[in-house]
Design a protein around this motif. Structure first.
Motif, PDB file in Angstrom:
ATOM      1  N   ASN A 149       2.581   4.274   0.989  1.00 20.23           N
ATOM      2  CA  ASN A 149       2.666   4.589   2.332  1.00 20.23           C
ATOM      3  C   ASN A 149       3.605   6.217   2.620  1.00 20.23           C
ATOM      4  O   ASN A 149       4.285   5.921   3.351  1.00 20.23           O
ATOM      5  CB  ASN A 149       3.141   3.737   3.452  1.00 20.23           C
ATOM      6  CG  ASN A 149       4.593   3.079   3.029  1.00 20.23           C
ATOM      7  OD1 ASN A 149       5.022   3.518   2.039  1.00 20.23           O
ATOM      8  ND2 ASN A 149       4.933   2.157   3.825  1.00 20.23           N
ATOM      9  N   PRO A 150       3.251   7.020   1.852  1.00 27.19           N
ATOM     10  CA  PRO A 150       3.891   8.434   1.913  1.00 27.19           C
ATOM     11  C   PRO A 150       3.808   8.783   3.292  1.00 27.19           C
ATOM     12  O   PRO A 150       2.831   8.647   3.970  1.00 27.19           O
ATOM     13  CB  PRO A 150       3.570   9.231   0.944  1.00 27.19           C
ATOM     14  CG  PRO A 150       2.087   8.713   0.653  1.00 27.19           C
ATOM     15  CD  PRO A 150       2.198   7.263   0.516  1.00 27.19           C
ATOM     16  N   PHE A 151       4.900   9.509   3.857  1.00 19.51           N
ATOM     17  CA  PHE A 151       4.913  10.190   5.003  1.00 19.51           C
ATOM     18  C   PHE A 151       3.681  11.409   4.955  1.00 19.51           C
ATOM     19  O   PHE A 151       3.451  11.950   3.845  1.00 19.51           O
ATOM     20  CB  PHE A 151       6.161  10.866   5.737  1.00 19.51           C
ATOM     21  CG  PHE A 151       7.149   9.677   5.663  1.00 19.51           C
ATOM     22  CD1 PHE A 151       6.914   8.602   6.601  1.00 19.51           C
ATOM     23  CD2 PHE A 151       8.507   9.976   5.268  1.00 19.51           C
ATOM     24  CE1 PHE A 151       7.879   7.755   6.782  1.00 19.51           C
ATOM     25  CE2 PHE A 151       9.494   9.081   5.413  1.00 19.51           C
ATOM     26  CZ  PHE A 151       9.158   7.912   6.172  1.00 19.51           C
ATOM     27  N   PRO A 152       2.845  11.615   5.926  1.00 12.99           N
ATOM     28  CA  PRO A 152       1.853  12.765   5.851  1.00 12.99           C
ATOM     29  C   PRO A 152       2.808  14.122   6.000  1.00 12.99           C
ATOM     30  O   PRO A 152       2.285  14.859   7.070  1.00 12.99           O
ATOM     31  CB  PRO A 152       1.178  12.529   7.199  1.00 12.99           C
ATOM     32  CG  PRO A 152       1.836  11.748   8.007  1.00 12.99           C
ATOM     33  CD  PRO A 152       3.076  10.909   7.341  1.00 12.99           C
ATOM     34  N   LYS A 153       3.708  14.245   4.977  1.00 11.81           N
ATOM     35  CA  LYS A 153       4.547  15.465   5.088  1.00 11.81           C
ATOM     36  C   LYS A 153       4.568  15.926   3.487  1.00 11.81           C
ATOM     37  O   LYS A 153       3.888  15.139   2.648  1.00 11.81           O
ATOM     38  CB  LYS A 153       5.956  15.102   5.337  1.00 11.81           C
ATOM     39  CG  LYS A 153       6.196  14.738   6.965  1.00 11.81           C
ATOM     40  CD  LYS A 153       7.359  14.467   6.948  1.00 11.81           C
ATOM     41  CE  LYS A 153       7.393  13.845   8.656  1.00 11.81           C
ATOM     42  NZ  LYS A 153       8.728  14.090   9.406  1.00 11.81           N
ATOM     43  N   THR A 201       0.443  12.936   0.585  1.00 10.54           N
ATOM     44  CA  THR A 201      -0.629  12.196   1.000  1.00 10.54           C
ATOM     45  C   THR A 201      -1.692  12.588  -0.092  1.00 10.54           C
ATOM     46  O   THR A 201      -2.698  11.889  -0.361  1.00 10.54           O
ATOM     47  CB  THR A 201      -1.260  12.047   2.203  1.00 10.54           C
ATOM     48  OG1 THR A 201      -0.946  13.375   2.695  1.00 10.54           O
ATOM     49  CG2 THR A 201      -0.484  10.983   3.120  1.00 10.54           C
ATOM     50  N   TYR A 223      13.815  13.194   3.335  1.00 11.54           N
ATOM     51  CA  TYR A 223      13.889  12.510   4.724  1.00 11.54           C
ATOM     52  C   TYR A 223      15.042  11.472   4.920  1.00 11.54           C
ATOM     53  O   TYR A 223      15.698  11.507   5.728  1.00 11.54           O
ATOM     54  CB  TYR A 223      12.648  11.873   5.131  1.00 11.54           C
ATOM     55  CG  TYR A 223      12.746  11.243   6.412  1.00 11.54           C
ATOM     56  CD1 TYR A 223      12.814  12.132   7.533  1.00 11.54           C
ATOM     57  CD2 TYR A 223      12.611   9.863   6.629  1.00 11.54           C
ATOM     58  CE1 TYR A 223      13.036  11.546   8.847  1.00 11.54           C
ATOM     59  CE2 TYR A 223      12.965   9.489   8.087  1.00 11.54           C
ATOM     60  CZ  TYR A 223      12.877  10.355   9.154  1.00 11.54           C
ATOM     61  OH  TYR A 223      13.116   9.862  10.468  1.00 11.54           O
ATOM     62  N   GLY A 224      14.983  10.537   4.062  1.00 10.16           N
ATOM     63  CA  GLY A 224      16.421   9.326   3.836  1.00 10.16           C
ATOM     64  C   GLY A 224      17.683   9.922   3.968  1.00 10.16           C
ATOM     65  O   GLY A 224      18.404   9.621   4.863  1.00 10.16           O
ATOM     66  N   ILE A 258      18.430  11.957   7.151  1.00  9.60           N
ATOM     67  CA  ILE A 258      18.841  11.048   8.525  1.00  9.60           C
ATOM     68  C   ILE A 258      20.338  10.327   8.246  1.00  9.60           C
ATOM     69  O   ILE A 258      20.693   9.936   9.349  1.00  9.60           O
ATOM     70  CB  ILE A 258      17.839   9.917   8.732  1.00  9.60           C
ATOM     71  CG1 ILE A 258      17.390   9.104   7.650  1.00  9.60           C
ATOM     72  CG2 ILE A 258      16.263  10.730   9.448  1.00  9.60           C
ATOM     73  CD1 ILE A 258      16.656   8.139   8.325  1.00  9.60           C
ATOM     74  N   ARG A 273      11.360   8.091  -2.893  1.00 10.15           N
ATOM     75  CA  ARG A 273      11.811   8.137  -1.515  1.00 10.15           C
ATOM     76  C   ARG A 273      12.991   7.028  -1.100  1.00 10.15           C
ATOM     77  O   ARG A 273      13.954   7.161  -0.729  1.00 10.15           O
ATOM     78  CB  ARG A 273      10.713   7.784  -0.496  1.00 10.15           C
ATOM     79  CG  ARG A 273      11.177   8.069   0.729  1.00 10.15           C
ATOM     80  CD  ARG A 273      10.014   7.980   1.863  1.00 10.15           C
ATOM     81  NE  ARG A 273       9.219   6.507   1.666  1.00 10.15           N
ATOM     82  CZ  ARG A 273       8.052   6.368   2.097  1.00 10.15           C
ATOM     83  NH1 ARG A 273       7.360   7.236   2.715  1.00 10.15           N
ATOM     84  NH2 ARG A 273       7.431   5.245   2.024  1.00 10.15           N
ATOM     85  N   LYS A 324       0.862  -1.146  -0.046  1.00  9.09           N
ATOM     86  CA  LYS A 324      -0.036  -0.079  -0.085  1.00  9.09           C
ATOM     87  C   LYS A 324       1.035   1.330   0.109  1.00  9.09           C
ATOM     88  O   LYS A 324       1.683   1.327   0.958  1.00  9.09           O
ATOM     89  CB  LYS A 324      -0.929   0.053   1.171  1.00  9.09           C
ATOM     90  CG  LYS A 324      -1.941   0.923   1.254  1.00  9.09           C
ATOM     91  CD  LYS A 324      -3.002   0.827   2.311  1.00  9.09           C
ATOM     92  CE  LYS A 324      -3.698   1.964   2.891  1.00  9.09           C
ATOM     93  NZ  LYS A 324      -2.706   2.418   3.866  1.00  9.09           N
TER      94      LYS A 324
END
Ligand SMILES: Nc1ncnc2c1ncn2[C@@H]1O[C@H](COP(=O)(O)OP(=O)(O)O)[C@@H](O)[C@H]1O
Ligand SMILES: [Mg+2]
Lengths: 430, 270
Positions: B113-117, B165, B125-126, B129, B179, B111
């Motif tokens: 699943n992008p971050f809600p950003k 999203t 993001y990756g 970090i 991503r 499914k």
């Protein structure tokens, strides 16, 4: 099942009288169930309505205050210009009363007339002059509260038509008061003092400021302890703790802790925080610590539920690109859970705001005429203030008790409304 | 036994020498509590190829896939034994850094699943970090190239700062691919990446997978025989936790050695 000659059932006759009667009974049962539910809800709403209505009926009069406009003269004879604070304001007030009723000649009658003004009139005039030193030597008009019996008289709580021996004000006093009314000096403005004054022995001066500030400090301490500790504990239990007998035990005990009667926490606070740690009695610090013991289990349970409700797909997404555990939790799960956590926090704090028993045990029901200056000062809280006032015999405190309950309910409704708003505003965005 | 030797012979005969081994699972057994989900699986993943894992539901495809980047570590009751290597290194070795492993072996889920950003944040993001970039322009460059490689850049370039999203399902899935690409993985694992998408979005993702093969090694779980046939070079057939058969996709689909494979691809079960 040995019988082989199973007869086929007769076709069911839906329109037979029995079938129709049975259906009718079933519909009747549906309607009855619905009716029971409706009646229960009406009973619940009715009881709540009666409660609020009775509070409003007794409490509304405390939201206004009878005041009397009096001309004071700060003549330099009584009030030295170089140090107005040291002046004889008792004389200033009594001169002003004399000026109001020039017809009075003897001291006894004058003293009776002075009782129309609140006992705090001297302090009010003194503070006013200290704040405005230019008034020394001047004449100025100030609205001072009427004392409790006359406040009640004006609000109609004391019936003027009762025989004299059955009411707290004499005919002579009523006559004096009516002369003031006739001159248009009596007014009943909104009672800001209810919010901005601290407690007082005189109901017309007593206000909730001390209790509100005390409750605020206690809730602040409670929040500062239970919010971080609750979240950290919940994160550990939810994200790190292995599932074994020990963590099960911890979990069961946290749930039990939430059900412990609050007075037990009060005893604990008294025994540990005050007697062992030597923290001051009646202080919001101790109150907040005791309240945090109560909210902590709620906080942990609510936070765990919020963390659990974050879909695993978000965790997988973060783990899948190599986020470490703390990054998954702090960057993704916790921010998404925060609205839920905040909602729970506010509801927990609202519960704490209404808690009385533990605060009584640690002495937050002291009589204090000024708001606390910090978390170590003696203080009262809203519910304990209600408790104190409910215990006072003066008529004025009866209405103030109801008014204070309304104020407390107002705060609770406000906090719950914020919680509902947060929940709706931030609900599920993925 | 016969099957294995055949596969080995096949490999030697049909594959050009440039094909090197990227990952290898040997003797992999997986248990969920008492229940064994995989039995002695031996499977090689070749570099710059698409390996499709097929088989009826519950046969352990996802389980095997999740072993390849140790996503199974997050399931308390899951135990893995056997050896899985990445470039010859055992990824279950205690000295292996899981964070680094998951950066090298990226994953795209069933499914989207992008971050809600924001779209930008999703991709950045990756790299953030892992410290792959430090300046704004470096991040911008990574975001742009990743979105470009995922075939999404033109569709979203004007709304990089809107929430990920808010995209359509197919776009969300390509965002998830972007991503994953952003941390420069060597292997990309995809668990039924198209099963939640409509046919047009599916076609786009399939096209994308074919392009990505040039730079990445891809392992894809799929329910659709057509998809396996279209995108993969090699196919592995699982059944009840066993690896039934593995080989070049053409061969598996036209001339499988195992009866169960034959039955599955002709739709007799599954
Ligand atoms: N988290 C889990 N806990 C327990 N059993 C699991 C879990 N995940 C998968 N399984 C079991 O492992 C077997 C293989 O599952 P899975 O790898 O998801 O199959 P597939 O992806 O091929 O449909 C199934 O029998 C499933 O019930
Ligand atoms: Mg699966």
């Amino acid at each position: 099942m040995s019988e082989t000659t199973a007869t086929a059932p007769k076709p069911f006759d839906w329109s037979s009288p029995e079938a129709m009667a049975k259906r009718k009974r079933r519909y009747a049962a549906d309607r009855r169930l619905r009716l029971y539910g409706l009646v229960s809800i009406l009973v619940a709403i009715g009881l709540l309505g009666i409660l609020i209505a009775s509070l409003v009926v007794t409490g509304y009069s405390a939201f206004v205050q009878t005041k009397i406009a009096v001309e004071f003269t700060a003549d330099p004879e009584n009030v030295p210009a170089e140090d107005p604070g040291a002046g004889n304001f008792r004389a200033v007030v009594s001169n002003a009363v004399q000026a109001l009723f020039p017809e009075i000649e003897n001291r006894r009658e004058l003293r009776t007339a002075s009782k129309i003004l609140s006992n705090g009139a001297t302090t009010i005039v003194r503070n006013h002059v200290i704040a405005n030193p230019g008034l020394v030597g001047q004449t100025f008009t100030l609205e001072v509260p009427a004392s409790d019996p006359f406040d009640q008289l004006n609000k109609g709580v004391i019936d003027r038509n009762l025989p004299e021996d059955r009411r707290r004000v004499s005919d002579a006093e009523i006559e004096l008061f009516e002369s003031l009314e006739a001159r248009g000096l009596v007014s009943t403005p909104f009672n800001w003092g209810l919010f901005f004054n601290a407690d007082s022995r005189f109901p017309e001066l007593a206000g909730l400021a001390g209790a509100v500030v005390g409750s605020f400090y206690a809730l602040l301490v409670c929040f500062l302890i239970s919010f971080p500790v609750g979240i950290a504990a919940a994160i550990y239990l939810e994200e790190f703790a292995p599932k074994n007998r020990w963590t099960d035990l911890v979990e069961v005990n946290i749930n039990n802790l939430a059900a412990v009667p609050s007075i037990v926490f009060g005893l604990l606070g008294l025994a540990v925080f005050i007697q062992v740690f030597g923290l001051p009695r009646s202080a919001p610090l101790v109150g907040g610590m005791v309240l945090s013991l109560m909210t902590l289990p709620t906080m942990i349970i609510v936070t765990r539920a919020a963390l659990k409700s974050i879909p695993p797909s978000i965790r997988e997404a973060a783990l899948g690109i190599g986020a470490s555990k703390h990054e998954v939790i702090l960057h993704h799960v916790l921010p998404l859970a925060l609205p839920g956590i905040l909602t729970g926090t506010i509801i927990g704090l609202a519960q704490a705001l209404g808690e009385t028993a533990p605060l009584l045990l640690i002495g937050m029901n002291a009589f204090l005429t000024s708001p606390p200056g910090g978390i170590m000062d003696p203080a009262t809280a809203l519910p304990t203030q209600i408790f104190i006032w409910a215990d006072s015999p003066e008529r004025g405190f009866a209405s103030r008790t109801s008014a204070a309950i309304l104020v407390l309910l107002g705060f609770l409704i406000f906090m719950n409304a914020v919680a509902i708003y947060l929940r709706q505003r931030f609900e599920r965005r993925w | 036994m016969n099957m294995l030797t055949d596969a080995a012979v096949e490999a030697v005969l049909t594959e050009a020498p440039k094909e090197t081994l990227k990952m290898r699972g040997s003797g992999v057994n997986v248990f969920y509590g008492e229940k064994q989900a995989l039995f002695d699986v031996n499977l090689d993943i070749r570099e710059n190829q698409v390996t499709a894992l097929i088989g009826p539901s519950g046969c352990g495809k996802s389980t095997f896939l999740r072993c390849l980047n140790r996503m199974n570590d997050t399931i308390d009751i899951c135990r893995v034994n056997g050896e899985i290597t990445l470039d010859g290194e055992d990824i279950y070795d205690p000295r292996i850094d899981v964070v680094e492993l998951r950066a090298r072996v990226g994953m795209v889920f069933q499914k989207p699943n992008p971050f809600p950003k924001s779209i930008y944040e999703n991709v950045a993001y990756g790299p953030r970090i892992h410290g792959l970039a430090s300046t704004k322009s470096e991040f911008d460059a990574i975001v742009e190239t990743s979105l470009q490689k995922a075939g999404l850049f033109n569709e979203v370039k004007d709304r990089l700062h809107e929430p990920g999203t808010g995209l359509s399902g197919g776009q969300q899935q390509r965002l998830c691919i972007a991503r994953a690409i952003a941390v420069s993985p060597e292997v990309i694992l995809m668990d039924e990446p198209c099963s939640a998408l409509d046919p047009i979005a599916t076609a786009k993702v399939e096209e994308l997978i074919d392009e990505l093969r040039e730079n990445y090694t891809i392992v894809i779980v799929t329910h659709s025989m057509q998809q396996a046939a279209r995108v993969s070079q090699r196919t592995a057939m699982f059944h009840l936790g066993h690896l039934v058969e593995e080989g070049p996709t053409d061969k598996i689909f036209t001339n499988p050695d195992d009866k169960r494979t034959q039955d599955y691809i002709t739709g007799r079960f599954g």
